[in-house]
Design a protein around this motif. Structure first.
Motif, short mmCIF file in Angstrom:
data_model
loop_
_atom_site.label_atom_id
_atom_site.label_comp_id
_atom_site.label_asym_id
_atom_site.label_seq_id
_atom_site.Cartn_x
_atom_site.Cartn_y
_atom_site.Cartn_z
N HIS A 65 87.11 44.45 -59.87
CA HIS A 65 85.75 44.41 -60.42
C HIS A 65 85.74 43.63 -61.73
O HIS A 65 86.57 43.86 -62.62
N LEU A 66 84.76 42.74 -61.86
CA LEU A 66 84.61 41.92 -63.06
C LEU A 66 83.26 42.18 -63.73
O LEU A 66 82.23 42.30 -63.04
N ASP A 67 83.26 42.25 -65.05
CA ASP A 67 82.03 42.35 -65.82
C ASP A 67 81.51 40.94 -66.04
O ASP A 67 81.97 40.23 -66.94
N LEU A 68 80.55 40.53 -65.23
CA LEU A 68 80.03 39.16 -65.30
C LEU A 68 78.82 39.07 -66.21
O LEU A 68 78.22 37.98 -66.35
N VAL A 69 78.45 40.19 -66.84
CA VAL A 69 77.42 40.15 -67.89
C VAL A 69 78.08 39.78 -69.21
O VAL A 69 77.63 38.88 -69.92
N VAL A 71 74.62 43.34 -62.70
CA VAL A 71 73.50 44.08 -63.29
C VAL A 71 74.00 44.78 -64.55
O VAL A 71 74.93 45.59 -64.49
N ASP A 72 73.40 44.49 -65.66
CA ASP A 72 73.88 44.92 -66.98
C ASP A 72 73.81 46.44 -67.13
O ASP A 72 72.73 47.02 -67.14
N GLY A 73 74.98 47.06 -67.29
CA GLY A 73 75.03 48.51 -67.48
C GLY A 73 74.82 48.95 -68.90
O GLY A 73 74.71 50.15 -69.17
N ARG A 74 74.77 48.00 -69.85
CA ARG A 74 74.71 48.36 -71.27
C ARG A 74 73.43 47.93 -71.97
O ARG A 74 73.24 48.27 -73.13
N THR A 95 76.95 47.01 -60.67
CA THR A 95 76.60 47.01 -62.09
C THR A 95 77.82 46.50 -62.87
O THR A 95 78.95 46.56 -62.40
N SER A 96 77.59 46.01 -64.08
CA SER A 96 78.69 45.46 -64.87
C SER A 96 79.68 46.53 -65.30
O SER A 96 80.88 46.30 -65.39
#
Length: 773
Positions: free
Chosen positions: A267-271, A295-298, A328-329
């Motif tokens: 899993h990558l945080d693409l945000v 989808v931005d989790g923060r 989600t990110s």
């Protein structure tokens, strides 16, 4: 192509968990009632995601206090001071759990809470695991298995979310010298294997391992440990599908380590790091799928479907749609629950509301992105995409976002604007002569208990049930009581108590242009503590004075010094949902200029000590050291810009809590605050070592008791901490104060603790070797 979320908020849409925990702690509800409320929240979250069309629904993302503490209990990483002592007195596992988080002071026992710090660069606090050399582990709590079985009984086969063993160890602290906590991996891993065996027996198909440390700067030893752990898991459980989740940063520097792990999906945080996708796609093996955190989790801004679909298309073309997951990110723990609850158009105008998405809406966005990936869109799909494009463009071009006067003022700022007139050594002499404080001056961090009565006045005022004049009269009465009590107990520098304030960031945001607010936008900060972050949607300015009248009123009641209390620009930035259409540094500078105006007003009103709280300076530090310099330059510059407008005789304080300072101590010194107060009691003054080694030149108030625990410390306990402080910091530089503000505490415990604190300061003065200040 499958969809999943990394976690969902656990507080309940109306903060049901907060209320249940606090009622349990004071004996108003039974343990079973508490557990029942927890189940109802979990059930609602699972069904909500199922109905939205999420394929892999998380479990074990719920916690009664903190997910890291849950993991410590699961693997029996329970410090000796709790483990048998509390259970032997007839308490349950739940009571043991809360004792670790909050301390324990009954049945003749007096046990301190475990240390607490920030979860990476978020405003979420976690309980820090404690490790000793050759520590053994065992499966103690079955929470993860129990919650999987609960969902299974509802017909939902969840994806258990487990803090990965590497991240769990790295999140903790060695409590004795001579070893590195990562060396405990051989002792810890068998417990994880036992846990996975039970989950597989129950029918688990997917497991999510949270390993955000894989996105940080890590050593070769840690990289090797990652390989060993996940190779062992794959060998032991070849049929179990594993998602290794990284977030809050990109994994570019560790891409070979990550893509060589035998996990089913990465899993990558693409945000936070959108450009890492292309790097990972060049390295990913055919056996590995990729989870796109789009989808931005923060943050709370609506997803840009067009941009997200481009990322999905890139991944599909590279590895095929069957190996792509949409997510989600990070966990939605950091988002409010449901935008649909916001019906007050005055507080949150519909135009701005149309730009937002909270956790429930983000779940729907994840499902919608999958819906929009078909090659030939139908009319419904086209309409959804067009409405999203329109909302994104409307926000980008809206005139309510931009204020040219604010932009011009920020552009005109010079380096001179962020400098005091004279260096600290000269200011200190002038301030000592002007303020005439004793050695070991005592103060508090700012807020006093917000009782139910005070909160009810605010609620009545907001509902129009009492007039503005009546509300002010009640608050003035409460402020006067606080001033008189502080005088009686013998505090040296008083505060007005902040009874007019709902939250240290929200209160200021409500009075600044460029902010809007929610009614139910609560986010968990720690335990039962929830905050309602403001939303910064546009350019920030200060239309009017915010605090001077209340501080001036309090000062008129006493001959003692009263501090002006402000929240600093970096903390207002960090603890808000921030606009993402310009650099954060620019928004921070705008806030700093607004606070600068307030500092000027306080000084003009005769306030001689002004505290500008910056607990989030360390929290905002980028997770990779290569980016530290740029951040620290603008963050510390913003603080100095807000503070440097005063004369040499005005004393500037700042406050920081629950942060590690060792690696940025020189930068903290560059803030040039006359006095800094920090959290130190939970760590038994460990944090103070950095200030002593560096020979920190300015004055410092190391917190002598933990305000996040209900236990009342004794005078001797505080004396012991002050003696530790005196050993590393010259006593003429030391202040005496609690760890943090007292807003969440009760008056009875607050009064008892502050009486002990002032008595400890008197004892220190009686034995002082330095001349009286």
């Amino acid at each position: 192509m499958q969809t999943h979320t990394l976690g969902y908020p656990r507080i309940g849409s109306k903060r049901e968990l907060k209320k249940a925990c606090e009622n349990y702690w004071v004996g108003k509800i039974t343990q079973q009632a508490l557990k029942n409320q927890g189940y109802e929240i979990r059930k609602e979250n699972w069904l909500l995601q199922q109905q939205a069309g999420i394929d892999l629904i998380p479990s074990n993302d719920f916690s009664f206090y903190d997910q890291v503490l849950d993991m410590a209990l699961t693997v029996n990483a329970i410090p000796d001071r709790y483990h048998e002592t509390i259970l032997k007195t007839g308490n349950t596992e739940t009571d043991l759990y809360f004792a670790m988080a909050r301390g324990y002071q009954k049945s003749g026992l007096d046990i301190t809470a475990m240390e607490m710090t920030k979860w990476f660069d978020t405003n979420y606090h976690f309980i820090v695991p404690e490790f000793v050399k050759d520590q053994s582990f065992s499966l103690f709590s079955t929470k993860i298995i129990d919650e999987f079985k609960e969902a299974k009984a509802l017909g939902i086969i969840t994806k258990p979310v487990i803090i990965g063993p590497i991240t769990f160890l790295l999140s903790g602290k060695e409590k004795e010298d001579g070893f590195n906590r990562i060396s405990l991996i051989d002792n810890l891993l068998p417990v994880y294997l036992e846990l996975l065996e039970q989950l597989e027996e129950q029918g688990a198909e997917w497991i999510q391992f949270d390993e955000p440390y894989l996105a940080l700067d890590i050593s070769d030893e840690v990289k090797a440990a990652y390989g060993k752990v996940y190779t062992t898991i794959k060998t032991k459980f070849p049929k179990l599908k594993t998602i290794l989740a990284t977030y809050f940063e990109g994994i570019e520097e560790n891409v070979e380590t990550a893509t060589n792990l035998p996990v089913c999906a990465l899993h990558l945080d693409l945000v936070k790091a959108p450009n890492q996708l292309q790097t990972v796609l060049r390295h990913i093996p055919e056996s590995m799928s990729i989870s796109l955190g789009l989808v931005d989790g923060r943050n709370i801004w609506k997803n840009d479907f067009k941009a997200s679909l481009e990322q999905i298309e890139l991944a599909k073309n590279a590895i095929g749609k069957d190996r792509v997951l949409i997510a989600t990110s990070c966990s939605l723990l950091h988002s409010p629950c449901d935008l649909a609850l916001e019906t007050d158009d005055e507080a949150l105008p519909s135009q701005i509301k149309n730009w937002l998405a909270f956790a429930k809406q983000k779940v729907e966005e994840v499902a919608t992105l999958k819906y929009l990936t078909e090659e030939n869109l139908n009319e419904d799909q086209k309409a959804i995409l067009e409405a999203n494009l329109q909302a994104i463009e409307e926000r980008r071009t809206s005139p309510v976002i931009h204020n040219q006067a604010v932009k011009a003022r920020a552009k005109a700022v010079t380096e001179k604007d962020a400098e005091r007139d004279s260096p600290f050594a000269e200011r200190q002499i002038l301030q000592h002569n002007n303020l005439k404080l004793p050695l070991y001056p005592t103060t508090t961090i700012g807020s006093f208990p917000q009782t139910k009565e005070v909160r009810s006045w605010r609620a009545q005022f907001k509902k129009g049930q009492i007039s503005s004049s009546k509300y002010d009269e009640l608050l003035k009465r409460e402020t006067k009581k606080a001033i008189r009590w502080q005088e009686e107990v013998g505090l040296d520098v008083l505060v007005h108590g902040e009874f007019e304030r709902n939250d240290m960031v929200e209160y200021f945001g409500e009075q600044l242009a460029g902010f809007v607010f929610t009614k139910f936008g609560w986010v968990q900060s720690y335990g039962s503590r929830c905050v309602k972050p403001p939303i910064i949607f546009g350019d920030v300015s200060r239309p009017h004075a915010m605090t001077a009248a209340w501080t001036e009123f309090a000062q008129s009641l006493t001959n003692k010094l009263v501090k002006g209390m402000l929240t600093g620009p970096v903390t207002i930035l960090q603890w808000s949902f921030v606009r993402n259409d310009q650099p954060r540094s620019e928004t921070c500078k705008q806030i700093a200029l607004a606070i600068r105006n307030e500092v000027q007003d306080l000084e003009k009103a005769g306030i001689k000590i002004i505290q500008i709280d910056e607990p989030a300076i360390r929290e905002g530090l980028p997770l990779k050291k290569a980016a530290w310099g740029n951040y620290l330059n603008w963050a510390i510059g913003a603080f100095r810009l807000s503070a440097s407008v005063v004369s040499n005789t005005t004393q500037i304080h700042t406050h920081m809590c629950y942060s590690e300072f060792n690696d940025i101590i020189e930068d903290i010194a560059q803030m040039d605050a006359d006095v800094i107060t920090i959290e130190c009691s939970r760590s038994q003054m460990e944090l103070l070592g950095a200030f002593g080694d560096f020979k920190y030149p300015n004055e410092i108030g190391p917190g002598v008791y933990d305000i996040h625990s209900p236990r009342v410390p004794k005078k001797d306990e505080m004396l012991e901490l002050l003696e530790k402080a005196k050993a590393v910091i010259p006593e003429k530089q030391l202040w005496v104060n609690p760890d943090c503000g007292l807003k969440t505490r009760g008056w009875e415990e607050t009064q008892a603790a502050l009486k002990a604190m002032t008595a400890a300061a008197e004892t220190m003065r009686a034995t002082a070797t330095s001349p009286v200040a």
